[in-house]
Design a protein around this motif. Structure first.
Motif, mmCIF file in Angstrom:
data_model
loop_
_atom_site.group_PDB
_atom_site.id
_atom_site.type_symbol
_atom_site.label_atom_id
_atom_site.label_comp_id
_atom_site.label_asym_id
_atom_site.label_seq_id
_atom_site.Cartn_x
_atom_site.Cartn_y
_atom_site.Cartn_z
ATOM 1 N N ILE A 225 0.803 -0.806 0.156
ATOM 2 C CA ILE A 225 0.446 -0.115 -0.257
ATOM 3 C C ILE A 225 1.085 1.778 0.131
ATOM 4 C CG2 ILE A 225 -2.246 1.011 0.291
ATOM 5 C CD1 ILE A 225 -2.597 -1.513 2.380
ATOM 6 N N PHE A 226 0.530 2.445 -0.855
ATOM 7 C CA PHE A 226 1.544 2.887 -1.211
ATOM 8 C C PHE A 226 0.929 4.221 -0.101
ATOM 9 C CE2 PHE A 226 2.137 7.143 -3.695
ATOM 10 C CZ PHE A 226 3.866 7.325 -3.451
ATOM 11 N N THR A 227 2.031 5.492 0.687
ATOM 12 C CA THR A 227 1.112 6.706 0.463
ATOM 13 C C THR A 227 1.409 7.982 -0.129
ATOM 14 O OG1 THR A 227 -0.135 5.778 2.686
ATOM 15 C CG2 THR A 227 0.475 8.441 2.273
ATOM 16 N N ASN A 228 1.079 8.908 -0.823
ATOM 17 C CA ASN A 228 1.804 9.698 -0.542
ATOM 18 C C ASN A 228 1.342 11.327 -0.088
ATOM 19 O OD1 ASN A 228 2.074 12.805 -2.714
ATOM 20 N ND2 ASN A 228 2.011 11.433 -4.394
ATOM 21 N N CYS A 229 2.441 11.418 0.520
ATOM 22 C CA CYS A 229 2.611 12.807 1.146
ATOM 23 C C CYS A 229 3.220 14.343 0.910
ATOM 24 C CB CYS A 229 2.566 12.384 3.151
ATOM 25 S SG CYS A 229 4.184 11.628 3.989
ATOM 26 N N ARG A 255 -9.932 -2.767 -3.719
ATOM 27 C CA ARG A 255 -9.084 -2.692 -2.825
ATOM 28 C C ARG A 255 -7.916 -1.916 -4.253
ATOM 29 N NH1 ARG A 255 -6.328 -7.762 -0.333
ATOM 30 N NH2 ARG A 255 -7.768 -8.251 1.516
ATOM 31 N N HIS A 256 -7.706 -2.448 -5.629
ATOM 32 C CA HIS A 256 -7.225 -1.464 -6.210
ATOM 33 C C HIS A 256 -7.785 -0.703 -7.283
ATOM 34 C CE1 HIS A 256 -4.637 -4.222 -5.123
ATOM 35 N NE2 HIS A 256 -4.832 -5.146 -6.080
ATOM 36 N N SER A 257 -9.511 0.009 -6.533
ATOM 37 C CA SER A 257 -9.893 0.555 -8.205
ATOM 38 C C SER A 257 -10.531 1.774 -6.877
ATOM 39 C CB SER A 257 -11.097 0.435 -7.928
ATOM 40 O OG SER A 257 -10.828 -0.687 -9.291
ATOM 41 N N HIS A 300 -2.633 14.751 1.133
ATOM 42 C CA HIS A 300 -2.070 13.342 1.313
ATOM 43 C C HIS A 300 -3.324 11.741 1.287
ATOM 44 C CE1 HIS A 300 -1.707 14.299 6.066
ATOM 45 N NE2 HIS A 300 -2.281 12.759 6.034
ATOM 46 N N TYR A 301 -2.687 11.108 1.089
ATOM 47 C CA TYR A 301 -3.817 9.456 0.335
ATOM 48 C C TYR A 301 -2.987 8.725 -0.114
ATOM 49 C CZ TYR A 301 -2.566 11.723 -4.418
ATOM 50 O OH TYR A 301 -1.695 11.832 -5.270
ATOM 51 N N SER A 302 -4.046 7.042 -0.366
ATOM 52 C CA SER A 302 -3.358 6.013 0.109
ATOM 53 C C SER A 302 -4.261 5.599 -1.100
ATOM 54 C CB SER A 302 -3.900 5.934 1.287
ATOM 55 O OG SER A 302 -2.682 5.998 2.443
ATOM 56 N N LEU A 303 -3.123 4.691 -1.435
ATOM 57 C CA LEU A 303 -3.303 3.251 -2.021
ATOM 58 C C LEU A 303 -2.862 2.418 -2.710
ATOM 59 C CD1 LEU A 303 -2.702 4.900 -5.832
ATOM 60 C CD2 LEU A 303 -1.682 5.754 -4.449
#
Length: 538
Positions: A225-229, A255-257, A300-303
C-alpha cells in the motif's frame, strides 16, 4: 537493516512518463481551461446583460434568487455530509477509548494480512529539516514501522546541501524503518514541470525499482500500500493500521480501485485569520464535498501500489499531483476509482510567512497554485475524455468538479455579494425598466435571509472543525480566548471567502492569458512553519 539510500541516485529510469507530457504540452495557449473560465465569466456577467433585455429583465431578481438558493442548497448538502463524517470520526474515537476489544479485533484483522507492507513517499526541496523530521517522527510511531514500513524521500538535484541532508536523515531514521530511500530528481528533464509531481514521479519509479532489486526485501512476496504525502504531514499513530484494516475489508477489484483519504486539519502554532479560516473551510470541504462527491484527494492519500503503477504514477507535466490523481487513474485504468474515507485526523501545515505582508502573499500564492492546477486538470480531463469508462461518469465528474472549483470556490461568493448591487445599478441606468416579477424590496428581504443561512452554514463549519473533531495537542481553540477567537473568525469568514474567490478568478484569467507558461509549482514557504504536535486519535 540495510539502507538503500546511499545508492538511490545511481539507477537509470528509462521511462518517466515525459513522452506523454511532451504531447500534452504541444499547445501552450489554446487549452480547455479557457472553456472553464468562459463558463464562469458568462455566469458572472449575466446580472449585467439580463436587465437590458426587454421582457427577460422582468425575471432578473427571480433568477438571482434561485441561483443563490442553489448555492445555499450546495452548502446544505456539504454541511450534512460533514456532520455525518464528524459523527463517524467521533464514534470511532469513543469506541477506541471505551472498548479495548475493538482495538484488539482491528489488530487481529491486520495481523491476518501480515503479507501487506507500506510505502510512504514525500518530496523535499527547500523545506526546513525540522518540518521533515516532524513528519518522519509521526511515521516512526506507526505499527511495525521497523518491519513493514518503507519511506521514500525525493529530493531535487537543486536542493541546497542535499548530501548533508541525506546523511542527516539516514543517520537518524535509517534504523527506524524497514527501508529508507533518498532519491535526487534531475532538473531540466524535457516535458517536465519542476515541482512535486515530477519529483514524486521520479522518486516512486526509482524507489520501487530499488525495492524490487533488493534481494533481502523479497518484494514479490508482499502486497504493498502506497501513501503519497507532503513533507509537513503529521500522521495519526494508527494511520497505517486503520488503512490496512479498511483495505482488508475490500475484495481484490475494489482494493485496486480505491484511494483512501484521511481528514486533514491545517494547523500551526499561530495563524492570521485568513490562513486559519481557509484551513477550517478546507477541512470542512474535505468532509462535505471532496470525499463524498468523489472529486479528488488532497495533500496526502493512500492507494495500492498496483493502482499507482497502473495509473502511471504521477504526471510530471502537471503541478498538482493530488487534484489530478483520481481522474488520471480513472482515465488510464479505464475503471471508476473511488475515494474512501479514513476516519481519523491527520495534520498538514498551512501557508506561512515571515511577517504579515508575507503571510498575505503566501496565502494568495497558494490559492493561485490550487486554481491554476484545477484549470489544468480540467484541460487534461477534456483531452482524455474519450478514455473515460462511460459517458455518464464523464459528465458526472466534470459537473461535480466544475461546481466545486468553478462555482463554490470561485464564482458563488462574488455572484451572491455583487450581483444585487450590479442589477440595481444597471436598472437605474437603463432607459426602460419593465416591471419586475419580484419587487426590489422583497428581493432584498430574501437575500438577507440567505445571508443569515449562509452564516449559519459557516457557523456549522466552525463548530465542526474547531470544536467537534478530536485533535489532541490543539489548545488554540479551547477556553474563553479560543472560543472568542473562533467566533471572531466566523464573522470574518464571508469577507475571507470573497477575497479567496477574487484571487481564484484572477488566477483563471492569468492561466488563460499566459497559458502553460504559468503552470509551475513554486513550492510554498515552510520556513516559518511550526506544526501543532499530535494528530488524530492519539
Amino acid at each position: 537493516m540495510i539502507s538503500s539510500s546511499s545508492s538511490s541516485s545511481s539507477l537509470d529510469i528509462p521511462d518517466n512518463g515525459t513522452n506523454a507530457a511532451k504531447l500534452d504540452a504541444a499547445n501552450r495557449y489554446v487549452r480547455w481551461n479557457l472553456l472553464f473560465l468562459l463558463t464562469i465569466f458568462i455566469f458572472l456577467l449575466f446580472p449585467i446583460w439580463m436587465p437590458l433585455i426587454p421582457y427577460v429583465n422582468q425575471t432578473t431578481n427571480i433568477v438571482i434568487i434561485i441561483t443563490i438558493g442553489l448555492f445555499q442548497l450546495i452548502w446544505l448538502i456539504a454541511t450534512i455530509c460533514a456532520i455525518r463524517r464528524t459523527l463517524v470520526i467521533n464514534s470511532r474515537n469513543k469506541l477506541k477509548v471505551t472498548k479495548a476489544q475493538d482495538v484488539e479485533s482491528a489488530g487481529a484483522t491486520a495481523n491476518n494480512y501480515s503479507a501487506i507492507r507500506h510505502i510512504v513517499a514525500m518530496t523535499l526541496y527547500k523545506e526546513p529539516m525540522s518540518v521533515l523530521k516532524t513528519t518522519l517522527d509521526s511515521l516512526v510511531q506507526q505499527k511495525d514501522a521497523k518491519t513493514r514500513l518503507s519511506v521514500i524521500i525525493g529530493m531535487e538535484c537543486r536542493t541546497p546541501d542535499k548530501e548533508a541532508k541525506r546523511h542527516e536523515i539516514c543517520a537518524k531514521y535509517d534504523s527506524k524503518f524497514l527501508r529508507l530511500i533518498v532519491t535526487f530528481h534531475p532538473s531540466d528533464i524535457p516535458g517536465e514541470i519542476s515541482g512535486k509531481c515530477s519529483n514524486m514521479n521520479y522518486a516512486c519509479r526509482q524507489g520501487l525499482q530499488i525495492l524490487r532489486q533488493d534481494v533481502d526485501y523479497n518484494y514479490e512476496e508482499y502486497e504493498h500500500i502506497f501513501t503519497n504525502c507532503d513533507c509537513d504531514a503529521v500522521f495519526d499513530p494508527e494511520y497505517t493500521l486503520e488503512l490496512e484494516t479498511e483495505y482488508s475489508k475490500l475484495d481484490f477489484a475494489d482494493r485496486h480501485s480505491s484511494i483512501w483519504q484521511s481528514i486533514i486539519i491545517y494547523k500551526r502554532d499561530s495563524m492570521p485569520f485568513f490562513v486559519d479560516i481557509t484551513g477550517v473551510l478546507r477541512t470542512f470541504f474535505f468532509m462535505g464535498v471532496l470525499i463524498p462527491w468523489n472529486i479528488n484527494p488532497m495533500s496526502h492519500y493512500s492507494l495500492s501500489v498496483k493502482l499507482l503503477e497502473e495509473g502511471a504514477f504521477t504526471h510530471p507535466a502537471y503541478q498538482m499531483e493530488d487534484i489530478i490523481a483520481l481522474i488520471r487513474y480513472t482515465i488510464i485504468t479505464r475503471r471508476e476509482i473511488r475515494i474512501r474515507p479514513l476516519n481519523l485526523i491527520s495534520i498538514n501545515g498551512p501557508t506561512s510567512g515571515a511577517n504579515y505582508a508575507d503571510e498575505i502573499r503566501e496565502w494568495a500564492l497558494q490559492i493561485r497554485r490550487w486554481t491554476i492546477g484545477a484549470g489544468e486538470v480540467f484541460h487534461y480531463f477534456i483531452v482524455k475524455t474519450y478514455r473515460m469508462p462511460g459517458l455518464y461518469l464523464s459528465i458526472s465528474w466534470a459537473t461535480r468538479f466544475f461546481i466545486y472549483y468553478g462555482l463554490v470556490l470561485c464564482a458563488s461568493a462574488i455572484f451572491s455579494v455583487i450581483s444585487p448591487f450590479v442589477v440595481q445599478f444597471v436598472n437605474m441606468a437603463a432607459a426602460d425598466h419593465d416591471q419586475l416579477f419580484i419587487s426590489d424590496s422583497l428581493s432584498t428581504t430574501i437575500r438577507f435571509i440567505f445571508l443569515g443561512t449562509q452564516y449559519a452554514f459557516l457557523l456549522s463549519a466552525t463548530v465542526l472543525v474547531r470544536w467537534s473533531l478530536p485533535v489532541p495537542g490543539d489548545n488554540h481553540n479551547k477556553g474563553f480566548w479560543g472560543v472568542t477567537r473562533g467566533l471572531l473568525h466566523w464573522i470574518l469568514m464571508l469577507p475571507t471567502i470573497l477575497a479567496y474567490s477574487f484571487v481564484e478568478l484572477y488566477s483563471f484569467f492569468e492561466l488563460a492569458f499566459r497559458g502553460k507558461d504559468v503552470c509551475k509549482h513554486n513550492a510554498a514557504s515552510k520556513n516559518n512553519l511550526v506544526l501543532v504536535k499530535g494528530a488524530g486519535n492519539s
